[in-house]
Design an enzyme around this catalytic site. Sequence first.
Site, mmCIF file in Angstrom:
data_model
loop_
_atom_site.group_PDB
_atom_site.id
_atom_site.type_symbol
_atom_site.label_atom_id
_atom_site.label_comp_id
_atom_site.label_asym_id
_atom_site.label_seq_id
_atom_site.Cartn_x
_atom_site.Cartn_y
_atom_site.Cartn_z
ATOM 1 N N GLY A 203 64.575 -13.127 108.449
ATOM 2 C CA GLY A 203 64.240 -11.949 109.234
ATOM 3 C C GLY A 203 65.283 -11.735 110.312
ATOM 4 N N GLY A 204 65.498 -10.461 110.703
ATOM 5 C CA GLY A 204 66.490 -10.186 111.731
ATOM 6 C C GLY A 204 67.855 -10.701 111.332
ATOM 7 N N ASP A 205 68.453 -11.523 112.197
ATOM 8 C CA ASP A 205 69.778 -12.090 111.909
ATOM 9 C C ASP A 205 69.683 -13.568 111.554
ATOM 10 O OD1 ASP A 205 69.041 -13.050 114.361
ATOM 11 O OD2 ASP A 205 70.932 -12.621 115.366
ATOM 12 N N GLU A 206 68.518 -13.995 111.054
ATOM 13 C CA GLU A 206 68.295 -15.407 110.717
ATOM 14 C C GLU A 206 68.332 -15.591 109.197
ATOM 15 O OE1 GLU A 206 65.441 -17.256 114.095
ATOM 16 O OE2 GLU A 206 64.462 -15.877 112.710
#
Length: 503
Positions: free
Chosen positions: A402-405
Site C-alpha cells: 500500500g502507498g509507497d510500501e
Amino acid sequence: MVGRAVEKIGLPYEIEAARLSTLADLDILDTPPEHEFDTIVEIARRSFGCKIALVSLVDAHRQWFKAKSGLHACETPRGQAFCSYAILRDDLMVVPDATEDPRFADNPLVKGPPHMRFYAGMPLRVRGGRDDGASFAMGTLCIIDTVPRTLSPGDADMLRRLAKLVESLLNTRAALAVALKTESEHRTLLRRLDVTNRQFRQAERMTNIGSWTLTLADEGMEWSEQVYRIHGLPTGSPPPLDAALRFYPPRARADVAAALAHTIATGEPLDLETDFVNAQGEDRRVRTLGEVELRDGVPHALVGVFQDITERHRIEQALRRSADTDDLTQLANRARFNDMLARQMFAARRTNLPLALLLIDLDHFKTVNDRAGHRAGDMLLKAVAEQLTAPYLADCFAARLGGDEFVMIVTDEAMLADLPSLLRRLLADLRLPIAHGDAVIPVSGTIGAAFLDSDVIDASALLHNADLALYQAKNASRGTAAIFGRAGTITSADAADTQSRAA
C-alpha cells in the site's frame, strides 16, 4: 386413501383418478435408473448451481424420483412433497424461501434434511388415453437448494426447456404402449424419438455437457456427440481408454487415472476438474463427473457427464487475479502476500531451506506527488514494480502493501547466500530520480531484511524483524539497507555518486 390425498392437494377426484391411471400406464414407477433422465438432472443441477435436481413422479401416496442428483432418498411421502403443489400449476412454480412460505415453513423437508429453502419445479405433462386428448401432470423436473434464491427469466426458460425434454421422454414412453398396436402409430413413435434425440443433443450443446459410459469388464467406451465435440474428434467409435487419457497433460492424466481407480474401488462418486488438450492442440479446462453403475449388485460400468468449463475457468481465474492483484502496479496485493508468506514459511520449515523477507520503502515519494503530481507518482510506482519483477528476480515474490510500501519474499539459495549483494543491486535499481522542471527529485528505496530463523514463531514476527531492520536503515541514511540482527547498513556501490549528481 386416494380420496384423502386428492382432497389435500385440491384436485377433483375424477381428474386425479385419470392422472393416476395415466401414470400407471407409463409403467415407470420403481423402474431402474435410465441414462437419459439421469443426464438431464445432472445438466439441470450443474447449469443452475443447485444442490439437488430431480425428476419427481407424484403417486397416490408418495413422490418417487425417476432421476436424482445430489439426493440419496428415492421417495418421500406425498404430503411432504412440494411437487404436489407444482403439479396443480400450468407453468413453473418457484419458492424463493420455503421458511417464508406458509405452505412449507413447517415441512419436515424444510426443518430437517435436506433442509430445503429454494424450490423451482416445472410440471411434466403426459397425454392420457382419454378421447379428449387431455394431458396430466405426472410430476416435475425440479431444482432445489439449501439457501434462498431467485430464478432469472433466462434460467426459468432454461428449466422449461429441460422439462420439455423430460416430457418428450415420458410421452414417448406413453406413446410406445399405444404405438405397438399399429404400424402407423409405430412410425409416429420413431418420429417422436428422433425429435427427443435431437432435443437431447441440443441440450448437450447448449450446456456444453456430454455423457459417457465406461464398461468395466472390457474398458469399452460410449460417448454422446458432445463428448466427441469437446475432444475435437469426429463422431464415431470412441478411442480406447488409454488413448482417451492422452488428451490430458501428464500430471492431469495421472490424476484422472487415479480418480477413476478410486471410484471403481470405493464406489464414491467421481468429480474432477483438470486441464485438457483437444485434438487440435487447444488448451481447455474440463470437469468429469461419474458414478458406479451396479448390475446384480456388482459394479458393471462408470456412467457420468463431461463438461467443457474453459470459459468459466477463465472468468474465475481472472476474478481471482483481480482479487489478489494491486490494480496500479499489477503486483500481488497485501491479502495475496499474507497468504503467500504463510505458504512459503511452511514450505521453508518443512524442507529446512532458507527464506528472507525484504520490506521496501520509497524515499521522497510524497515529494514526487506534491511537486510533480499524482500521475508522476503513479508512474513511479509502476517503475518500481518493473524493477521488482526484473528477470533476475523471477524466483522471488513481490507485492505492494500500500502507498509507497513494497515487500519481497526471497527463497533463492544463491541469493540468500550473499544477501548483501542482492540488497546492493536492489538499492541501485530503485534509484529512480524524477525530473520536474529544471529540478530533479531524488528517489531511492530503503530496505529492511530479515531471515526466517528458529526464533521467528510466525509471519508477524518475521514482519516485525524486517520492520526493525528498515527502521535501522532509515536512521542511518535513506537509500540504504539493513539486515535484522546484523550491525551496520548496506549501501549500493555507486549510491553516493548518483545521489550527489541528483542533488
